[in-house]
Design a protein around this motif. Sequence first.
Motif, short mmCIF file in Angstrom:
data_model
loop_
_atom_site.label_atom_id
_atom_site.label_comp_id
_atom_site.label_asym_id
_atom_site.label_seq_id
_atom_site.Cartn_x
_atom_site.Cartn_y
_atom_site.Cartn_z
N MET A 1 24.69 24.12 20.49
CA MET A 1 24.13 23.10 20.01
C MET A 1 24.20 23.05 18.54
N PRO A 2 25.39 23.17 17.88
CA PRO A 2 25.56 22.85 16.59
C PRO A 2 25.00 21.67 15.81
N VAL A 3 24.30 21.70 14.84
CA VAL A 3 23.69 20.72 13.99
C VAL A 3 24.73 20.49 12.81
N ILE A 4 25.56 19.53 12.58
CA ILE A 4 26.45 19.21 11.58
C ILE A 4 26.32 18.10 10.80
N ARG A 5 26.28 18.33 9.60
CA ARG A 5 26.25 17.27 8.36
C ARG A 5 27.47 17.29 7.66
N VAL A 6 27.76 16.02 7.44
CA VAL A 6 29.14 15.74 6.68
C VAL A 6 28.71 14.71 5.52
N ASP A 61 25.09 24.25 11.19
CA ASP A 61 23.78 25.17 11.71
C ASP A 61 24.24 25.53 13.03
N LEU A 62 24.15 26.66 13.59
CA LEU A 62 24.47 27.00 14.96
C LEU A 62 23.84 28.10 15.42
N ARG A 63 23.59 28.58 16.63
CA ARG A 63 23.23 30.13 17.04
C ARG A 63 24.58 30.97 17.11
N PRO A 64 24.13 32.29 17.09
CA PRO A 64 25.51 33.04 16.77
C PRO A 64 26.07 33.30 18.08
N GLY A 65 27.07 33.66 17.73
CA GLY A 65 28.23 33.82 19.02
C GLY A 65 29.50 33.36 19.10
N ARG A 66 29.89 32.23 18.48
CA ARG A 66 31.18 31.60 18.69
C ARG A 66 32.28 32.67 17.77
N GLU A 67 33.18 32.83 18.37
CA GLU A 67 34.42 33.71 17.66
C GLU A 67 34.93 32.94 16.67
N PHE A 97 29.27 27.33 7.62
CA PHE A 97 28.55 27.92 9.00
C PHE A 97 27.44 28.84 8.54
N ARG A 98 26.13 28.18 9.11
CA ARG A 98 24.95 28.93 9.05
C ARG A 98 24.40 29.40 10.34
N GLU A 99 24.37 30.60 10.65
CA GLU A 99 23.98 31.19 12.07
C GLU A 99 22.61 31.51 12.01
N THR A 100 21.69 31.19 13.00
CA THR A 100 20.41 31.45 12.90
C THR A 100 20.04 31.86 14.40
N PRO A 101 19.19 32.89 14.49
CA PRO A 101 18.98 33.19 15.94
C PRO A 101 18.36 32.21 16.74
N ALA A 102 18.74 32.12 18.11
CA ALA A 102 18.38 31.21 19.19
C ALA A 102 16.82 30.77 19.11
N GLY A 109 10.56 21.14 22.40
CA GLY A 109 9.52 22.03 22.04
C GLY A 109 9.63 23.51 22.51
N SER A 110 10.85 23.65 22.93
CA SER A 110 11.11 25.16 23.68
C SER A 110 12.31 25.77 22.81
N PRO A 111 12.42 26.90 22.64
CA PRO A 111 13.56 27.54 21.97
C PRO A 111 14.66 27.31 22.97
N LEU A 112 15.90 27.42 22.32
CA LEU A 112 17.04 27.58 23.10
C LEU A 112 17.34 28.99 23.61
N PRO A 113 18.12 29.10 24.40
CA PRO A 113 18.44 30.47 24.81
C PRO A 113 19.70 30.94 23.91
N ALA A 114 20.14 32.13 23.92
CA ALA A 114 21.19 32.55 23.22
C ALA A 114 22.66 32.06 23.75
N TRP A 115 23.23 31.69 22.72
CA TRP A 115 24.57 30.92 23.21
C TRP A 115 25.63 31.68 24.01
N VAL A 116 26.25 31.15 24.94
CA VAL A 116 27.30 31.86 25.61
C VAL A 116 28.37 31.08 25.87
N PRO A 117 29.71 31.30 25.94
CA PRO A 117 30.57 30.65 26.23
C PRO A 117 30.55 29.70 27.74
N ALA A 118 30.98 28.57 27.74
CA ALA A 118 31.03 27.79 28.80
C ALA A 118 31.48 28.63 30.15
N ASP A 119 32.37 29.39 30.15
CA ASP A 119 32.99 30.07 31.12
C ASP A 119 32.22 31.17 31.66
#
Length: 120
Positions: A1-6, A61-67, A97-102, A109-119
């Motif tokens: 779930m990235p949040v991107i501002r251009v 802005d995104l959760r850590p984990g992307r290569e 890129f700014r990575e912050t913990p999930a 109203g709920s925190p997101l889980p850690a990011w994992v690849p779709a596969d």
Amino acid sequence: MPVIRVEVPEGTDQSIKRRIREGVKRAVIDTLAPKEIKYDYVAVREAFGEIGDGLPLVTVDLRPGREAERKKALVDAIAAIIFAELGVDPLDLYVLFRETPAENHYTGGSPLPAWVPADQ
């Protein structure tokens, strides 16, 4: 779930901003987060500045984990969109890129889980 501002120069036509937004949303799915589009937030806003001196600026802005390869692919895709729409040389584009913990990302109203690849 990235949040991107251009951030684009003041006076950028609404239709150009719309195409940039839709192009970036597509690029996210193609490169960075190939799961779903419901929670990919992309905003395009005008800022005071000059091309190559603060503009265009893209903040992701995104959760850590992307290569690194996924991030580079997104940067390349955004650079192509910005060049096509604004004629801006990719050397004048700044992407941060700014990575912050999930647990720092909330939706509904709920925190997101850690990011994992779709596969996975």
